[in-house]
Design a protein around this motif. Structure first.
Motif, PDB file in Angstrom:
ATOM      1  N   GLY A  61      23.944 -11.062  27.460  1.00 23.38           N
ATOM      2  CA  GLY A  61      23.560 -11.887  28.597  1.00 23.38           C
ATOM      3  C   GLY A  61      24.342 -13.176  28.700  1.00 23.38           C
ATOM      4  N   LEU A  62      24.843 -13.661  27.583  1.00 27.30           N
ATOM      5  CA  LEU A  62      25.630 -14.894  27.594  1.00 27.30           C
ATOM      6  C   LEU A  62      27.122 -14.634  27.766  1.00 27.30           C
ATOM      7  CD1 LEU A  62      23.794 -16.860  24.775  1.00 27.30           C
ATOM      8  CD2 LEU A  62      23.571 -17.132  27.256  1.00 27.30           C
ATOM      9  N   HIS A  63      27.530 -13.382  27.792  1.00 27.18           N
ATOM     10  CA  HIS A  63      28.947 -13.023  27.902  1.00 27.18           C
ATOM     11  C   HIS A  63      29.309 -12.774  29.373  1.00 27.18           C
ATOM     12  CE1 HIS A  63      32.782 -11.540  26.457  1.00 27.18           C
ATOM     13  NE2 HIS A  63      32.657 -10.516  27.255  1.00 27.18           N
ATOM     14  N   ARG A  64      29.205 -13.813  30.182  1.00 32.03           N
ATOM     15  CA  ARG A  64      29.572 -13.742  31.594  1.00 32.03           C
ATOM     16  C   ARG A  64      30.384 -14.982  31.917  1.00 32.03           C
ATOM     17  NH1 ARG A  64      23.653 -12.604  32.371  1.00 32.03           N
ATOM     18  NH2 ARG A  64      23.503 -10.368  32.620  1.00 32.03           N
ATOM     19  N   TYR A  65      31.637 -14.786  32.275  1.00 28.75           N
ATOM     20  CA  TYR A  65      32.461 -15.946  32.601  1.00 28.75           C
ATOM     21  C   TYR A  65      33.651 -15.546  33.464  1.00 28.75           C
ATOM     22  CZ  TYR A  65      35.247 -14.281  28.626  1.00 28.75           C
ATOM     23  OH  TYR A  65      35.991 -13.520  27.773  1.00 28.75           O
ATOM     24  N   PHE A  66      34.220 -16.565  34.137  1.00 25.61           N
ATOM     25  CA  PHE A  66      35.451 -16.425  34.900  1.00 25.61           C
ATOM     26  C   PHE A  66      36.602 -16.917  34.030  1.00 25.61           C
ATOM     27  CE2 PHE A  66      32.509 -17.437  38.505  1.00 25.61           C
ATOM     28  CZ  PHE A  66      32.616 -16.231  39.157  1.00 25.61           C
ATOM     29  N   GLU A  67      37.778 -16.350  34.282  1.00 25.98           N
ATOM     30  CA  GLU A  67      38.981 -16.841  33.627  1.00 25.98           C
ATOM     31  C   GLU A  67      40.124 -16.755  34.628  1.00 25.98           C
ATOM     32  OE1 GLU A  67      41.568 -15.114  30.097  1.00 25.98           O
ATOM     33  OE2 GLU A  67      39.561 -15.703  29.439  1.00 25.98           O
ATOM     34  N   ILE A  68      40.786 -17.870  34.882  1.00 29.28           N
ATOM     35  CA  ILE A  68      41.922 -17.904  35.800  1.00 29.28           C
ATOM     36  C   ILE A  68      43.184 -17.746  34.963  1.00 29.28           C
ATOM     37  CG2 ILE A  68      43.182 -19.290  37.475  1.00 29.28           C
ATOM     38  CD1 ILE A  68      40.511 -20.713  38.085  1.00 29.28           C
ATOM     39  N   VAL A  69      43.967 -16.714  35.257  1.00 24.24           N
ATOM     40  CA  VAL A  69      45.170 -16.428  34.484  1.00 24.24           C
ATOM     41  C   VAL A  69      46.282 -17.360  34.953  1.00 24.24           C
ATOM     42  CG1 VAL A  69      46.844 -14.666  33.851  1.00 24.24           C
ATOM     43  CG2 VAL A  69      44.467 -14.025  34.255  1.00 24.24           C
ATOM     44  N   ASP A  70      46.888 -18.083  34.000  1.00 22.53           N
ATOM     45  CA  ASP A  70      47.953 -19.023  34.336  1.00 22.53           C
ATOM     46  C   ASP A  70      49.208 -18.293  34.791  1.00 22.53           C
ATOM     47  OD1 ASP A  70      46.380 -21.190  33.645  1.00 22.53           O
ATOM     48  OD2 ASP A  70      47.072 -21.192  31.564  1.00 22.53           O
ATOM     49  N   GLY A  71      49.766 -18.740  35.906  1.00 21.86           N
ATOM     50  CA  GLY A  71      51.021 -18.196  36.397  1.00 21.86           C
ATOM     51  C   GLY A  71      50.911 -16.832  37.057  1.00 21.86           C
TER      52      GLY A  71
END
Length: 168
Positions: A61-71
């Motif tokens: 339940g805590l493993h929810r996130y966004f990640e913006i890939v650089d470049g």
């Protein structure tokens, strides 16, 4: 927002109804575990198995996130559902609706939008990073009363500008 291994992670939760259902179901095993321990059973194995299920559900339940890939033109959406993260092209995001407790992302995959609940500062840093990304061509707009939500943000900007001093 957490920085792990040099990458920023912006944590989110699903829509409110799913959030309540998930966390309600996640706490059932711990109550069953306590009930089995209270009943003075001969073996503690079922109780430990229920407690292990509880821990697994908490971690998932805590493993929810966004990640913006650089470049790159990618926004990764990690969730507790097993499998690879969902990849969304940043150029496909047409608009982002921002309210006090949530954001709604409209893109080619979700034409009617998808809701993500975030904390205030996590949402602020996520939107700053996404809008400043050179691949983002959409629009971000506020829903509701912006004065209540962004007062602290404007105060922080004014404080930072005061520290830097007047521009020459």
């Amino acid at each position: 927002m957490i920085k792990i291994f040099g990458k920023l992670r912006y944590h989110w939760q699903p829509e409110l109804s799913l959030l309540i259902i998930y966390w309600s179901l996640a706490f059932i095993p711990v109550f069953l575990s306590m009930a089995l321990l209270y009943e003075d059973t001969t073996s503690a194995e079922p109780s430990l198995l229920f407690f292990l299920a509880f821990l697994i559900l908490i971690v998932a339940g805590l493993h929810r996130y966004f990640e913006i890939v650089d470049g790159k033109d990618e926004l990764l959406i990690f969730s507790s559902i097993p499998g690879l993260p969902k990849r969304i092209r940043i150029t496909s995001i047409s608009k982002i609706a921002v309210s006090k407790h949530r954001i709604k992302i409209y893109c080619g995959r979700w034409p009617s939008g998808r809701v993500f609940y975030m904390r205030k500062w996590t949402k602020k840093y996520f939107l700053d990073a996404l809008v400043s990304n050179p691949f983002f061509k959409g629009e971000a707009y506020l829903i509701g009363d912006a004065r209540d939500y962004f007062t602290a943000y404007k105060d922080e900007e004014a404080r930072i500008a005061k520290k830097k001093g007047p521009k020459a």
